[in-house]
Every structure is written in C-alpha cells, then in structure tokens.
Design an enzyme around this catalytic site. Structure first.
Site, PDB file in Angstrom:
ATOM      1  CB  SER A  81      50.073 -41.416  19.833  1.00 18.96           C
ATOM      2  OG  SER A  81      48.855 -40.704  19.704  1.00 18.96           O
ATOM      3  CG  HIS A  95      43.991 -40.413  16.512  1.00 20.38           C
ATOM      4  ND1 HIS A  95      43.294 -41.604  16.443  1.00 20.38           N
ATOM      5  CD2 HIS A  95      44.868 -40.545  17.542  1.00 20.38           C
ATOM      6  CE1 HIS A  95      43.705 -42.404  17.398  1.00 20.38           C
ATOM      7  NE2 HIS A  95      44.655 -41.799  18.082  1.00 20.38           N
ATOM      8  CG  ASN A  97      47.578 -45.287  19.519  1.00 20.18           C
ATOM      9  OD1 ASN A  97      47.051 -46.353  19.804  1.00 20.18           O
ATOM     10  ND2 ASN A  97      48.580 -44.789  20.213  1.00 20.18           N
ATOM     11  CB  THR A  98      50.214 -48.809  16.137  1.00 19.68           C
ATOM     12  OG1 THR A  98      51.486 -48.159  16.021  1.00 19.68           O
ATOM     13  CG2 THR A  98      49.432 -48.634  14.841  1.00 19.68           C
ATOM     14  CG  HIS A 128      36.004 -45.072   5.590  1.00 20.52           C
ATOM     15  ND1 HIS A 128      36.223 -45.422   6.902  1.00 20.52           N
ATOM     16  CD2 HIS A 128      35.201 -43.981   5.637  1.00 20.52           C
ATOM     17  CE1 HIS A 128      35.593 -44.586   7.700  1.00 20.52           C
ATOM     18  NE2 HIS A 128      34.973 -43.691   6.954  1.00 20.52           N
ATOM     19  CG  HIS A 158      29.266 -34.048  26.180  1.00 24.19           C
ATOM     20  ND1 HIS A 158      30.402 -34.815  26.153  1.00 24.19           N
ATOM     21  CD2 HIS A 158      29.630 -32.830  25.710  1.00 24.19           C
ATOM     22  CE1 HIS A 158      31.408 -34.094  25.692  1.00 24.19           C
ATOM     23  NE2 HIS A 158      30.969 -32.890  25.405  1.00 24.19           N
ATOM     24  CG  ASN A 242      56.421 -35.232  28.767  1.00 19.89           C
ATOM     25  OD1 ASN A 242      55.795 -34.564  27.957  1.00 19.89           O
ATOM     26  ND2 ASN A 242      57.462 -34.780  29.435  1.00 19.89           N
TER      27      ASN A 242
END
Length: 255
Positions: A81, A95, A97-98, A128, A158, A242
């Site tokens: 990440s 950001h 992540n895999t 993109h 929200h 962690n």
C-alpha cells in the site's frame, strides 16, 4: 527508488526510513508482519509504503464479514500500500494498493486513485488513460467496471463528495491465479509509470496561501474517508496490524 530520484532532482537528500514490525495472532502464535517505509522530503511532504504478509485466525464477528471466512476463520493476506501527500498543492496526492487474500476462497484486489486539491484535466486524463491501458491489455471489461467501482467506493457520504478524481478499484478477483496476478502486477506498473510523470509535471509550479488552504481542506476529507470508510484501515485494525503502518496514510497537516 523513483520517488527518491524525484527528491534528488529537487535538490533534496530525503530517503525512505524503513521499520520492520511483527504481528502476534489472537491465538498467540506468530502472525506474520511487514515493513513500513516513510519519506518526508521537499517534493513528497509525506509518502508512506507498507508491505505486509500476515495470517492466522480472524477474530470474532469481524471474520464473518470477510469473503470466504464465515465458517472458517483462517486467513492469509499479503499486499503493498502506498499513499503520498505532496508539498506543492498543484501535485496530486495519490493512493495505490494491491493485495492477495486467502480464506476458504482466494482472490486479488487493489487499485489506485488520484486526489488533487487543484484538479488539472491533463493530469486526470493521463492517470485514467494509463490505468485504462493496463486494464484493456487483460480484459476490455475491466476498466469501465473498476472505474465505476472506484467512483462508488471513494465517496464520502456525509460530505456528498468524492475524495478525488477517481481511478480504479477492484476486489474478489478470483479464478485464474496467473492471469489475475499478472493483471494486479500491471496495475502497480501502470501506477509507477504515470504518477512520477504527473509529479514531475507539477512539482515546480508556483503556489500561494490560498492553494495551501485548499490542499489542507482536501486532506481533511482524505483523512475522514480513511478513518471512517476505508476497508484496509478497518482490516488492519481488526487483525492486529501495526498501528503506525495502518495510519501512515493520514496527511501530515489538514483542516
């Protein structure tokens, strides 16, 4: 290495500081661990990279919410990440992540999304298009599906706003292991192609106090999403990961 190279181009000697950590499973057995890397520099105000490989038993009711773990709490999870918060408001936060998880099922997931405080159409289109090319090389149906998934996922109910300009998000990618691993690797490689290009394009652009205020406001939204809605944050906390590594995604200063 690529992000450190950008710091060198900016005249900074900033480098990643790595800390290894271990996890104890709720059963008391060793439960894997990982490495947290953080760099604070001239271009990257704060960028963190986490690599983890953990396993053991999912605890209590939480385990029943995880794909394939309703009747058997055993799990294995490994992933990487990355979250970057930038010093210049014209450079988008980002950001990526895999991950690969095993319960009674096994699947890949991941994605990447761009979070510019001051959106620029050229950067959004580049991001993109690069992800679309990575998707199309594996399955033409992937990009429209995973782009929409990102639009739905990276939304702050929200606030009634998206946290950025989107990207791709996918989960529960099951079936052909080799093909799905190749696609997941391609997502990471596409990110490594496009993000440094965008950073170099914007990192020397002048900015003022109004731009910094806008960046800090967007960072507040980013923090809200990660603390309230992000699946990875919840998974890490619920599985005894962690804490510093889990929360490294939070921006250094926000309003």
């Amino acid at each position: 290495a690529e992000f450190e190279a950008i710091e060198r181009e900016a005249g900074s000697d900033a480098a990643f500081d790595y800390i290894a950590w271990d996890r104890t499973d709720p059963s008391g057995a060793p439960g894997g661990g990982g490495v947290r890397g953080v760099m604070k520099g001239k271009v990257f105000e704060k960028v963190g990279v986490n690599v983890s490989t953990v396993g053991g038993l999912l605890d209590g009711e939480f385990g029943k919410t995880i794909h394939g773990a309703n009747d058997d709490p055993r799990f294995f999870a490994t992933g990487i990440s990355l979250v970057a918060h930038m010093a210049n408001p014209h450079v988008p936060a980002v950001h990526m992540n895999t991950r690969f998880l095993v319960t009674t099922k096994r699947w890949f997931g991941g994605g990447a999304d761009l979070n510019p405080p001051l959106p620029v159409a050229e950067d959004t289109a580049d991001f993109h298009a690069t992800l679309r090319a990575a998707c199309d090389a594996h399955d033409p149906a992937y990009h429209p599906r995973f782009k929409q998934w990102a639009d739905d996922y990276f939304y702050i109910p929200h606030r009634k706003v998206h946290r950025g300009v989107g990207g791709i998000f996918y989960d529960h990618l099951e079936g052909d292991f080799a093909a799905n691993f190749a696609f997941t690797r391609a997502v990471g490689e596409a990110f490594l192609d496009v993000d440094p290009r965008i950073v170099r394009r914007r990192m020397d652009q002048p900015f003022g106090e109004a731009d910094l205020a806008q960046m800090r406001n967007w960072r507040g939204r980013y923090a809200e999403f990660n603390l309230v809605y992000d699946r990875g944050t919840l998974f890490g906390l619920k599985t005894g990961g962690n804490i510093d590594a889990i929360l490294m995604s939070l921006p250094p200063l926000a309003t």
